[in-house]
Scaffold this motif. Structure first.
Motif, mmCIF file in Angstrom:
data_model
loop_
_atom_site.group_PDB
_atom_site.id
_atom_site.type_symbol
_atom_site.label_atom_id
_atom_site.label_comp_id
_atom_site.label_asym_id
_atom_site.label_seq_id
_atom_site.Cartn_x
_atom_site.Cartn_y
_atom_site.Cartn_z
ATOM 1 N N UNK A 30 0.352 -0.818 0.520
ATOM 2 C CA UNK A 30 0.008 -0.074 0.617
ATOM 3 C C UNK A 30 0.888 1.029 -0.265
ATOM 4 N N UNK A 31 0.419 2.012 -0.254
ATOM 5 C CA UNK A 31 0.578 3.384 -0.325
ATOM 6 C C UNK A 31 1.533 4.160 0.836
ATOM 7 N N UNK A 32 2.836 4.519 1.135
ATOM 8 C CA UNK A 32 3.644 4.681 2.226
ATOM 9 C C UNK A 32 4.638 5.158 1.808
ATOM 10 N N UNK A 33 5.540 5.677 3.124
ATOM 11 C CA UNK A 33 6.989 6.315 2.636
ATOM 12 C C UNK A 33 7.650 6.138 3.319
ATOM 13 N N UNK A 34 9.355 6.609 3.776
ATOM 14 C CA UNK A 34 10.204 6.532 4.835
ATOM 15 C C UNK A 34 11.222 7.189 4.357
ATOM 16 N N UNK A 35 12.053 7.425 5.611
ATOM 17 C CA UNK A 35 13.781 8.062 5.420
ATOM 18 C C UNK A 35 14.299 7.267 4.702
ATOM 19 N N UNK A 36 14.363 5.850 4.572
ATOM 20 C CA UNK A 36 15.225 5.360 3.826
ATOM 21 C C UNK A 36 15.330 4.863 2.423
ATOM 22 N N UNK A 37 15.922 4.747 2.341
ATOM 23 C CA UNK A 37 16.370 4.121 0.505
ATOM 24 C C UNK A 37 15.728 2.783 0.161
ATOM 25 N N UNK A 38 15.060 2.414 -0.566
ATOM 26 C CA UNK A 38 14.924 1.144 -1.089
ATOM 27 C C UNK A 38 14.746 0.460 -2.634
ATOM 28 N N UNK A 39 15.877 -0.493 -2.688
ATOM 29 C CA UNK A 39 16.325 -1.388 -3.743
ATOM 30 C C UNK A 39 14.679 -2.295 -3.922
ATOM 31 N N UNK A 40 14.174 -2.160 -5.139
ATOM 32 C CA UNK A 40 13.108 -3.282 -5.136
ATOM 33 C C UNK A 40 13.616 -4.244 -6.464
ATOM 34 N N UNK A 41 13.446 -5.221 -6.754
ATOM 35 C CA UNK A 41 14.214 -6.371 -7.155
ATOM 36 C C UNK A 41 12.479 -7.290 -7.316
ATOM 37 N N UNK A 42 12.370 -7.200 -8.776
ATOM 38 C CA UNK A 42 11.506 -7.952 -9.287
ATOM 39 C C UNK A 42 11.827 -9.527 -10.597
#
Length: 305
Positions: free
Chosen positions: A37-49
């Motif tokens: 769901x829609x969200x955010x955070x102060x960290x960076x994120x790497x997504x792998x599909x």
């Protein structure tokens, strides 16, 4: 049909630990619908599909995914993931604070790369595809990070609460892999200087989601939400639905049910108290909404959990 895994706005929970702010996640969903769901955070994120068919939304922009790829989420960016095919899908994520690779020695890497990323003056690239020369080494480093947490996955496994590690050797391997990712991005000149035009729509949505998170236990009306960003109620409802994909009150009800699921899983509170704790004043309405979003009753859900 399998129900979506519960998720909570990520900005209200830590990723990793205070001393080692890095965690890994695997989120699964069987069938079409919202995976994250829609969200955010102060960290960076790497997504792998690894494959599948998804729609990734970042800061009001939509990206279609139908093959293997890597995506990068910068700190503070509003994002969500939707699956668009009927089969089981999952995505893996590494969420980390750029502070994790901060150097005490003020060398060139610190001055020209780490500090600008920490200060938001440099951004990660949005996407990498297999044809790009940076893709294979970054995917390999991403996989090494997942393995360094000492976690292996079966086909039906998911991990929405995240895995953390306090093992010194594992932490060193994770930091080494993150530095390798940064080095590859730098080598390929993929970091992007920040454009200073902030999208006010994104900030407005974040304001509303924060208000709901802070006040879901109280009575919330459309007028309360619209007032937060100085819009009239009719325009606010159209704006919110276009951004989030559901009406404001549908989102509020869904958020309350997510909190109810968490309380049923983590506490022994009676259902009537769970109902009140989640801002629902009428038990009958709460039971109807709970069944609508979970396909079962609170007691059955608790027993299954």
């Amino acid at each position: 049909m399998e129900q979506p895994q519960p998720s909570i706005l990520k900005e209200i929970r830590p990723h990793g630990t205070k001393s080692f702010p890095c965690a890994i996640y695997r989120t699964q969903f069987a069938g079409k619908g919202t995976l994250v769901k829609h969200h955010w955070h102060e960290e960076a994120e790497i997504l792998y599909f690894s494959g599948g068919k998804f729609r990734l939304e970042i800061n009001m922009e939509s990206f279609s995914i139908d093959s293997e790829c890597l995506y990068f989420i910068n700190p503070g960016e509003l994002h969500s993931i939707i699956t668009e095919s009927p089969h089981r899908h999952w995505e893996d994520a590494v969420v980390f604070s750029p502070d994790l690779i901060n150097f005490d020695s003020y060398d060139e890497a610190q001055i020209r790369l780490i500090r600008p990323i920490q200060n938001g003056r440099l951004l990660f690239p949005r996407c990498l595809l297999p044809g790009h020369p940076a893709f294979t080494p970054i995917r390999s480093a991403f996989t090494d990070i997942m393995h360094s947490f000492g976690r292996t996955f079966s086909e039906d496994d998911s991990m929405n609460d995240g895995a953390v590690t306090d093992d010194l050797t594992c932490q060193l391997f994770i930091k080494s892999s993150l530095l390798g990712i940064f080095a590859t991005l730098s080598q390929c000149q993929l970091f992007v200087p920040t454009e200073k035009n902030t999208d006010k729509r994104v900030e407005s949505i974040k304001t509303i989601l924060t208000y709901i998170k802070d006040n879901y236990k109280e009575k919330i009306c459309i007028s309360d939400l619209a007032k937060q960003i100085n819009l009239n109620e009719q325009y606010f409802c159209r704006f919110f639905k276009k951004a989030i994909g559901r009406s404001p009150m549908e989102y509020v009800n869904e958020y309350r049910i997510r909190q109810a699921r968490r309380l049923l899983e983590e506490t022994d509170l009676p259902v009537t108290e769970v109902c009140l704790e989640c801002g629902c004043s009428h038990l009958g309405s709460f039971l109807r909404e709970f069944r609508k979003y979970t396909g079962t009753t609170p007691l059955q859900y608790r027993k299954k959990s």
